[in-house]
Design a protein around this motif. Sequence first.
Motif, PDB file in Angstrom:
ATOM      1  N   LEU A 157      13.905   9.062  -2.899  1.00 16.51           N
ATOM      2  CA  LEU A 157      12.720   9.391  -3.397  1.00 16.51           C
ATOM      3  C   LEU A 157      11.573   8.646  -2.955  1.00 16.51           C
ATOM      4  O   LEU A 157      11.817   7.559  -2.412  1.00 16.51           O
ATOM      5  N   ARG A 158      10.192   9.149  -3.365  1.00 14.24           N
ATOM      6  CA  ARG A 158       9.327   8.318  -2.869  1.00 14.24           C
ATOM      7  C   ARG A 158       8.490   8.544  -4.359  1.00 14.24           C
ATOM      8  O   ARG A 158       8.452   9.340  -4.787  1.00 14.24           O
ATOM      9  N   ALA A 159       7.730   7.239  -4.625  1.00 12.52           N
ATOM     10  CA  ALA A 159       6.784   7.049  -5.928  1.00 12.52           C
ATOM     11  C   ALA A 159       5.845   6.070  -5.680  1.00 12.52           C
ATOM     12  O   ALA A 159       6.195   5.050  -5.087  1.00 12.52           O
ATOM     13  N   GLU A 160       4.566   6.268  -6.352  1.00 11.62           N
ATOM     14  CA  GLU A 160       3.633   5.255  -6.385  1.00 11.62           C
ATOM     15  C   GLU A 160       4.311   4.195  -7.490  1.00 11.62           C
ATOM     16  O   GLU A 160       4.340   4.690  -8.771  1.00 11.62           O
ATOM     17  N   PRO A 161       4.539   2.862  -7.251  1.00 12.94           N
ATOM     18  CA  PRO A 161       5.045   2.078  -8.115  1.00 12.94           C
ATOM     19  C   PRO A 161       3.856   1.429  -9.178  1.00 12.94           C
ATOM     20  O   PRO A 161       2.753   1.694  -8.764  1.00 12.94           O
ATOM     21  N   THR A 162       4.301   1.204 -10.227  1.00 14.62           N
ATOM     22  CA  THR A 162       3.472   0.692 -11.425  1.00 14.62           C
ATOM     23  C   THR A 162       3.223  -1.002 -11.098  1.00 14.62           C
ATOM     24  O   THR A 162       4.308  -1.521 -10.732  1.00 14.62           O
ATOM     25  N   THR A 163       2.069  -1.323 -10.840  1.00 11.23           N
ATOM     26  CA  THR A 163       1.762  -2.691 -10.489  1.00 11.23           C
ATOM     27  C   THR A 163       1.113  -3.583 -11.557  1.00 11.23           C
ATOM     28  O   THR A 163       0.375  -2.925 -12.446  1.00 11.23           O
ATOM     29  N   GLN A 164       0.978  -4.707 -11.464  1.00  9.49           N
ATOM     30  CA  GLN A 164       0.331  -5.844 -12.379  1.00  9.49           C
ATOM     31  C   GLN A 164       0.311  -6.976 -11.637  1.00  9.49           C
ATOM     32  O   GLN A 164       1.338  -7.674 -11.122  1.00  9.49           O
ATOM     33  N   ASN A 165      -0.845  -7.308 -11.498  1.00  9.89           N
ATOM     34  CA  ASN A 165      -1.355  -8.856 -10.718  1.00  9.89           C
ATOM     35  C   ASN A 165      -0.606  -8.771  -9.399  1.00  9.89           C
ATOM     36  O   ASN A 165       0.020  -9.739  -8.996  1.00  9.89           O
ATOM     37  N   GLY A 166      -0.771  -7.640  -8.711  1.00 14.06           N
ATOM     38  CA  GLY A 166      -0.207  -7.844  -7.603  1.00 14.06           C
ATOM     39  C   GLY A 166       1.451  -7.878  -7.237  1.00 14.06           C
ATOM     40  O   GLY A 166       1.849  -7.733  -6.095  1.00 14.06           O
ATOM     41  N   GLN A 167       1.992  -7.338  -8.402  1.00 17.37           N
ATOM     42  CA  GLN A 167       3.463  -7.236  -8.368  1.00 17.37           C
ATOM     43  C   GLN A 167       3.954  -5.967  -8.822  1.00 17.37           C
ATOM     44  O   GLN A 167       3.205  -5.397  -9.806  1.00 17.37           O
ATOM     45  N   VAL A 168       5.141  -5.601  -8.278  1.00 20.10           N
ATOM     46  CA  VAL A 168       5.583  -4.078  -8.900  1.00 20.10           C
ATOM     47  C   VAL A 168       6.319  -4.534 -10.318  1.00 20.10           C
ATOM     48  O   VAL A 168       6.950  -5.611 -10.269  1.00 20.10           O
ATOM     49  N   ILE A 169       6.212  -3.818 -11.181  1.00 15.44           N
ATOM     50  CA  ILE A 169       6.944  -3.707 -12.502  1.00 15.44           C
ATOM     51  C   ILE A 169       7.738  -2.627 -12.580  1.00 15.44           C
ATOM     52  O   ILE A 169       7.390  -1.616 -12.366  1.00 15.44           O
ATOM     53  N   SER A 170       8.843  -2.953 -13.775  1.00 17.68           N
ATOM     54  CA  SER A 170       9.343  -1.562 -14.119  1.00 17.68           C
ATOM     55  C   SER A 170       8.436  -0.906 -15.164  1.00 17.68           C
ATOM     56  O   SER A 170       7.776  -1.560 -15.772  1.00 17.68           O
ATOM     57  N   ASP A 182       0.688  -1.083   0.008  1.00 16.38           N
ATOM     58  CA  ASP A 182       0.034   0.031   0.056  1.00 16.38           C
ATOM     59  C   ASP A 182       0.962   1.371   0.172  1.00 16.38           C
ATOM     60  O   ASP A 182       2.075   1.458   0.576  1.00 16.38           O
ATOM     61  N   GLY A 183       0.525   2.313  -0.628  1.00 20.56           N
ATOM     62  CA  GLY A 183       0.974   3.730  -0.577  1.00 20.56           C
ATOM     63  C   GLY A 183       2.261   3.763  -1.548  1.00 20.56           C
ATOM     64  O   GLY A 183       2.517   2.750  -2.407  1.00 20.56           O
ATOM     65  N   SER A 184       3.188   4.443  -1.406  1.00 17.33           N
ATOM     66  CA  SER A 184       4.188   4.953  -2.287  1.00 17.33           C
ATOM     67  C   SER A 184       5.635   4.006  -1.623  1.00 17.33           C
ATOM     68  O   SER A 184       5.495   3.458  -0.710  1.00 17.33           O
ATOM     69  N   ALA A 185       6.457   3.962  -2.549  1.00 19.10           N
ATOM     70  CA  ALA A 185       7.752   3.249  -2.334  1.00 19.10           C
ATOM     71  C   ALA A 185       9.032   4.099  -2.496  1.00 19.10           C
ATOM     72  O   ALA A 185       8.855   4.896  -3.102  1.00 19.10           O
ATOM     73  N   ARG A 186       9.870   3.553  -1.714  1.00 15.43           N
ATOM     74  CA  ARG A 186      11.157   4.244  -1.743  1.00 15.43           C
ATOM     75  C   ARG A 186      11.918   3.986  -2.860  1.00 15.43           C
ATOM     76  O   ARG A 186      11.811   2.886  -3.401  1.00 15.43           O
ATOM     77  N   VAL A 187      12.468   4.836  -3.577  1.00 12.90           N
ATOM     78  CA  VAL A 187      13.164   4.851  -4.977  1.00 12.90           C
ATOM     79  C   VAL A 187      14.399   5.359  -4.669  1.00 12.90           C
ATOM     80  O   VAL A 187      14.726   6.639  -4.106  1.00 12.90           O
ATOM     81  N   ILE A 188      15.583   4.981  -5.241  1.00 12.29           N
ATOM     82  CA  ILE A 188      17.027   5.373  -5.456  1.00 12.29           C
ATOM     83  C   ILE A 188      16.923   6.402  -6.583  1.00 12.29           C
ATOM     84  O   ILE A 188      16.687   6.267  -7.675  1.00 12.29           O
ATOM     85  N   GLY A 189      17.513   7.555  -6.251  1.00 10.81           N
ATOM     86  CA  GLY A 189      17.453   8.630  -7.326  1.00 10.81           C
ATOM     87  C   GLY A 189      18.767   8.908  -7.699  1.00 10.81           C
ATOM     88  O   GLY A 189      19.648   9.573  -6.995  1.00 10.81           O
ATOM     89  N   VAL A 190      18.980   8.556  -8.868  1.00 18.29           N
ATOM     90  CA  VAL A 190      20.489   8.839  -9.507  1.00 18.29           C
ATOM     91  C   VAL A 190      20.934  10.300  -9.727  1.00 18.29           C
ATOM     92  O   VAL A 190      19.896  11.234 -10.119  1.00 18.29           O
ATOM     93  N   ILE A 191      21.936  10.744  -9.245  1.00 12.91           N
ATOM     94  CA  ILE A 191      22.335  11.968  -9.445  1.00 12.91           C
ATOM     95  C   ILE A 191      23.598  11.805 -10.577  1.00 12.91           C
ATOM     96  O   ILE A 191      24.641  11.291 -10.082  1.00 12.91           O
ATOM     97  N   PRO A 192      23.470  12.544 -11.918  1.00  8.04           N
ATOM     98  CA  PRO A 192      24.400  12.609 -12.608  1.00  8.04           C
ATOM     99  C   PRO A 192      25.715  12.948 -12.297  1.00  8.04           C
ATOM    100  O   PRO A 192      25.903  14.070 -11.642  1.00  8.04           O
ATOM    101  N   VAL A 202      14.903   2.238  -8.957  1.00  6.88           N
ATOM    102  CA  VAL A 202      15.543   3.197  -9.267  1.00  6.88           C
ATOM    103  C   VAL A 202      15.302   4.432 -10.182  1.00  6.88           C
ATOM    104  O   VAL A 202      14.402   3.705 -11.325  1.00  6.88           O
ATOM    105  N   LYS A 203      15.252   5.424  -9.941  1.00  5.52           N
ATOM    106  CA  LYS A 203      14.874   6.349 -11.141  1.00  5.52           C
ATOM    107  C   LYS A 203      16.046   7.250 -11.431  1.00  5.52           C
ATOM    108  O   LYS A 203      17.005   7.528 -10.748  1.00  5.52           O
TER     109      LYS A 203
END
Length: 441
Positions: free
Chosen positions: A335-348, A317-327, A374-375
């Motif tokens: 970072l925090r972001a709502e992940p994309t899900t499919q059939n109960g699983q997080v997908i890229s 439930d809710g947002s996920a922690r995300v690693i934010g790349v700094i060039p 990662v973003k």
Amino acid sequence: ICPGLIDAHVHLESPMVRPSEFARAVVPRGTTAVVCDPHEIANVLGLDGVRYILEATEGLPLGVYVMVPSCVPATHMETAGAELTAADIGELWAHDRVLGLAEMMNFPGVVHRVPSVLERIRIAGDRPIDGHAPGLSGLDLNAYIAAGVRSDHECTDLDEAREKLRRGMHILIREGTTERNLDALLPLVTAANAQRCHFCTDDRHPDTLLREGHIGEVVRRAISFGLDPLTAIQMASINTAEHYGLRNLGAVAPGYRADLLVLDDLETMQVAQVYAAGELVAEGGRFLPSTTAYRVPLHSSIHVDVPALDFTIHAGDGSARVIGVIPEQVVTKDLRAEPTTQNGQVISDPARDLLKIAVVERHHGSGNVGRGLVKGVGLQEGAIASSVAHDSHNVVVVGTNDQDMRAAVASIVDMGGGQVAMVDGEVRAALPLPIAGLISD
């Protein structure tokens, strides 16, 4: 004529080539000595890794001086391939090219007086002790310095560097491949404090070495920014030699080793000839000596059960922690972001640049896999994987789908270590790194 240039802190594993090949790239451009930290190969092979670096650098027209890794493993939150104890560190002092204790990355362990950490510092005695303390400030910085740490190469902004310099530290201004701090830190240097300032590359990848050069290029850029040429050359020669106790290096004077550069132009650092110990070793950009023999560590360092790999991340439930790349930086964003899900699983989700990342333990065959998001990688298809993954160097993989992620790791295993780009199950590019999974043969 000026002294040969010295890199104050470098990991020879980062160019991903044998030390003799590294010398072939940097000596014609004016580098005649480096102070290296074999931290990466030590985290894979322990004492055998440090001994490999010492053996593989014998007889080179490049003076390679070693600081003994202080943090192997680098963290107990990941699985490394080896451990270096205080006794192991003490065993290496007898070697004439071993100078001191390499970057003390575990600055929390120093500040909180962890006995095993302080024992490593104690056993170093009066030898130089390098620091690694990004963002450390105030009383904690005082404690770190009071423990015996005397340098830092992790400053990324001017205020941080000034605070550390004012408290007595030597500042190693870093200009690597993914860590570029020269622009931000050069205003630190004045006529009054330049003696405590140095240049280092830390990590320079092969394309950067070939395209931009090495320490000579850092000196040239510093001069182009307005730094006095003599000051810039001192920061890359005599300053570093004196700090690390290399009493016969860094100057054109009686009793000093004849590591010399003949320059066509001082301000552009155009190198015409390079002499090492009085012998001509490079001219007109050409490396003159033949490369030397080398020893490859005999035991394999990739142990992964590929069919058992599982990159599934169950949706919550809710947002996920995300690693934010700094060039061009080694630090990341939280970072925090709502992940994309499919059939109960997080997908890229390449459209959102929100990709799966996984770390696969490769030293002991434990089957452990760390999974996350990662973003900032920007991958649109397939997967990329690498057994070069600081600091424990397990296999790291980022992908747009689980199938290509698994195929990429399988390719790393087949090569005995390396880097790979995979699309639809087919290898698009691969770089075998069979020496500890870090270095090309």
